[in-house]
Design a protein around this motif. Structure first.
Motif, short mmCIF file in Angstrom:
data_model
loop_
_atom_site.label_atom_id
_atom_site.label_comp_id
_atom_site.label_asym_id
_atom_site.label_seq_id
_atom_site.Cartn_x
_atom_site.Cartn_y
_atom_site.Cartn_z
N GLN A 131 23.31 34.58 -93.52
CA GLN A 131 22.18 33.98 -93.67
C GLN A 131 21.91 33.60 -95.13
OE1 GLN A 131 19.69 37.03 -92.00
NE2 GLN A 131 19.97 36.40 -90.09
N LYS A 132 22.22 34.27 -96.15
CA LYS A 132 21.96 33.39 -97.53
C LYS A 132 22.71 32.38 -97.57
CE LYS A 132 21.00 38.16 -99.44
NZ LYS A 132 21.27 39.46 -100.29
N LEU A 133 24.28 32.47 -97.12
CA LEU A 133 24.91 31.33 -97.01
C LEU A 133 24.30 30.23 -96.60
CD1 LEU A 133 28.59 32.41 -96.63
CD2 LEU A 133 27.79 31.42 -98.60
N LEU A 134 23.76 30.39 -95.17
CA LEU A 134 23.02 29.30 -94.60
C LEU A 134 21.72 28.60 -95.47
CD1 LEU A 134 23.13 30.73 -90.92
CD2 LEU A 134 24.56 28.74 -91.89
N VAL A 135 21.09 29.41 -96.33
CA VAL A 135 20.30 28.98 -97.07
C VAL A 135 20.82 28.11 -97.91
CG1 VAL A 135 18.41 29.72 -98.97
CG2 VAL A 135 18.81 31.11 -96.80
N LEU A 136 21.95 28.00 -98.55
CA LEU A 136 22.60 27.38 -99.56
C LEU A 136 22.91 26.07 -98.74
CD1 LEU A 136 24.92 29.57 -101.74
CD2 LEU A 136 22.77 28.42 -102.51
N PHE A 137 23.53 26.13 -97.41
CA PHE A 137 23.80 24.73 -96.84
C PHE A 137 22.64 24.07 -96.49
CE2 PHE A 137 27.88 26.89 -95.50
CZ PHE A 137 28.74 26.17 -95.68
N GLU A 138 21.61 24.84 -96.08
CA GLU A 138 20.32 24.16 -95.98
C GLU A 138 19.88 23.37 -97.20
OE1 GLU A 138 16.74 22.30 -94.33
OE2 GLU A 138 18.48 23.16 -93.20
N GLN A 139 19.98 23.93 -98.47
CA GLN A 139 19.64 23.23 -99.59
C GLN A 139 20.71 21.85 -99.73
OE1 GLN A 139 20.11 26.22 -102.63
NE2 GLN A 139 18.07 27.24 -102.04
N LYS A 140 21.71 22.11 -99.51
CA LYS A 140 22.67 21.00 -99.60
C LYS A 140 22.48 19.86 -98.28
CE LYS A 140 26.04 20.50 -101.35
NZ LYS A 140 26.72 19.94 -102.66
N ALA A 141 21.90 20.30 -97.29
CA ALA A 141 21.41 19.47 -96.18
C ALA A 141 20.39 18.64 -96.51
CB ALA A 141 21.23 20.19 -94.72
N LYS A 142 19.64 18.96 -97.45
CA LYS A 142 18.17 18.42 -97.73
C LYS A 142 18.76 17.21 -98.71
CE LYS A 142 14.86 21.91 -96.76
NZ LYS A 142 13.41 22.64 -97.15
N LEU A 143 19.81 17.46 -99.33
CA LEU A 143 20.06 16.41 -100.46
C LEU A 143 21.09 15.23 -99.71
CD1 LEU A 143 21.34 18.87 -103.23
CD2 LEU A 143 19.10 17.61 -102.90
N ARG A 144 21.37 15.23 -98.63
CA ARG A 144 22.30 14.27 -97.86
C ARG A 144 21.44 12.86 -97.81
NH1 ARG A 144 23.40 16.83 -92.09
NH2 ARG A 144 21.28 17.38 -92.51
N SER A 152 35.07 34.92 -96.40
CA SER A 152 35.76 34.43 -95.20
C SER A 152 35.03 35.31 -93.90
CB SER A 152 37.48 34.89 -94.92
OG SER A 152 37.50 36.09 -95.07
N THR A 153 34.66 36.53 -94.18
CA THR A 153 34.10 37.29 -93.17
C THR A 153 32.56 36.69 -92.83
OG1 THR A 153 34.95 39.32 -93.76
CG2 THR A 153 32.98 39.63 -92.54
N TYR A 154 31.93 36.61 -93.81
CA TYR A 154 30.60 35.56 -93.59
C TYR A 154 30.63 34.29 -92.87
CZ TYR A 154 29.57 39.15 -97.44
OH TYR A 154 29.42 40.36 -98.05
N ILE A 155 31.74 33.60 -93.36
CA ILE A 155 32.12 32.36 -92.64
C ILE A 155 32.22 32.56 -91.18
CG2 ILE A 155 33.56 30.32 -92.41
CD1 ILE A 155 31.62 30.09 -94.82
N TRP A 156 32.97 33.64 -91.03
CA TRP A 156 33.16 34.01 -89.35
C TRP A 156 31.80 34.34 -88.85
CZ3 TRP A 156 32.88 38.82 -86.94
CH2 TRP A 156 33.47 38.90 -85.60
N HIS A 157 31.07 35.03 -89.53
CA HIS A 157 29.88 35.35 -88.80
C HIS A 157 28.75 34.14 -88.47
CE1 HIS A 157 29.08 39.94 -89.62
NE2 HIS A 157 30.31 39.85 -89.73
N ILE A 158 28.96 33.25 -89.40
CA ILE A 158 28.41 31.93 -89.04
C ILE A 158 28.84 31.34 -87.83
CG2 ILE A 158 28.02 29.55 -89.82
CD1 ILE A 158 27.82 30.74 -92.72
N THR A 179 30.29 33.14 -85.19
CA THR A 179 30.02 33.80 -84.06
C THR A 179 28.57 33.99 -83.89
OG1 THR A 179 30.41 35.68 -85.32
CG2 THR A 179 32.23 35.29 -84.18
N ASN A 180 27.61 34.37 -84.91
CA ASN A 180 26.26 34.31 -84.40
C ASN A 180 25.52 33.33 -84.42
OD1 ASN A 180 27.08 37.15 -84.81
ND2 ASN A 180 26.25 37.30 -87.00
N VAL A 181 25.77 31.90 -85.16
CA VAL A 181 25.05 30.93 -85.28
C VAL A 181 25.75 29.78 -84.45
CG1 VAL A 181 23.30 29.98 -86.54
CG2 VAL A 181 24.49 31.67 -87.47
N ASN A 182 26.90 29.85 -83.90
CA ASN A 182 27.47 29.14 -83.25
C ASN A 182 27.98 27.83 -84.24
OD1 ASN A 182 27.67 30.59 -80.84
ND2 ASN A 182 25.72 29.53 -80.23
N GLY A 183 28.07 28.16 -85.32
CA GLY A 183 28.54 27.24 -86.42
C GLY A 183 30.13 26.50 -86.20
#
Length: 164
Positions: free
Chosen positions: A10-23, A52-58, A60-64
């Motif tokens: 989820q911390k990784l997803l916070v970073l992805f959200e910060q990058k998404a706002k800059l698009r 890579s485990t955290y990416i796998w969680h994204i 499986t858990n969030v359907n990313g």
């Protein structure tokens, strides 16, 4: 209200959200995040060897839908230099709407939905002082003094002879 402690993915997803706002240009579904950005901002909060485990969680858990981006130089052609989420926002497929990562986070109660790209935000009751990991210290032993051990060369053994 109970404070939320975010999991590493989820911390990784916070970073992805910060990058998404800059698009600013299409495609708006894709969000790229480099490994250097992850290491510089979350290096003290997550274990980088488990990335890579955290990416796998994204996945499986969030359907990313997450793909890895390889380097284009001979030194980095087999190394992952960035990650891309392909379904960050909702996407229309004819009459159907394919749910994106943002809407799953809103359903889980971690993110508050908005009407435009900049109005999505994470909830305010996130713990301010995240858990920090201590780096592992290796205890290399090179000499006997490093062990702080005493040698037993001075002690004499009792030699008994057996008589048959």
């Amino acid at each position: 209200m109970k404070k939320i402690r975010l999991k590493p993915y989820q911390k990784l997803l916070v970073l992805f959200e910060q990058k998404a706002k800059l698009r600013t240009s299409a495609p708006f579904q894709n969000v790229d995040l480099s490994v250097e950005e992850i290491e510089s901002s979350l290096g003290n909060e997550i274990h980088m060897y488990r990335l890579s485990t955290y990416i796998w969680h994204i996945k499986t858990n969030v359907n990313g839908v997450v793909s890895s981006i390889r380097g284009n130089t001979p030194e980095t052609k087999r190394k992952v230099v960035a990650y891309r989420i392909h379904n960050w926002d909702n996407k229309r497929d004819g009459a159907n709407i394919i749910e994106g990562v943002r809407s799953v986070l809103c359903r889980q109660g971690i993110m508050i939905s908005g009407t435009s790209n900049s109005t999505y935000k994470f909830v305010d009751n996130i713990v301010d002082n995240p858990k920090k990991f201590r780096p592992k210290v290796s205890n290399k032993v090179e000499t006997l003094e490093d062990l702080k051990a005493e040698s037993d060369e001075n002690e004499t053994e009792d030699k008994t002879t057996e008589v048959a």
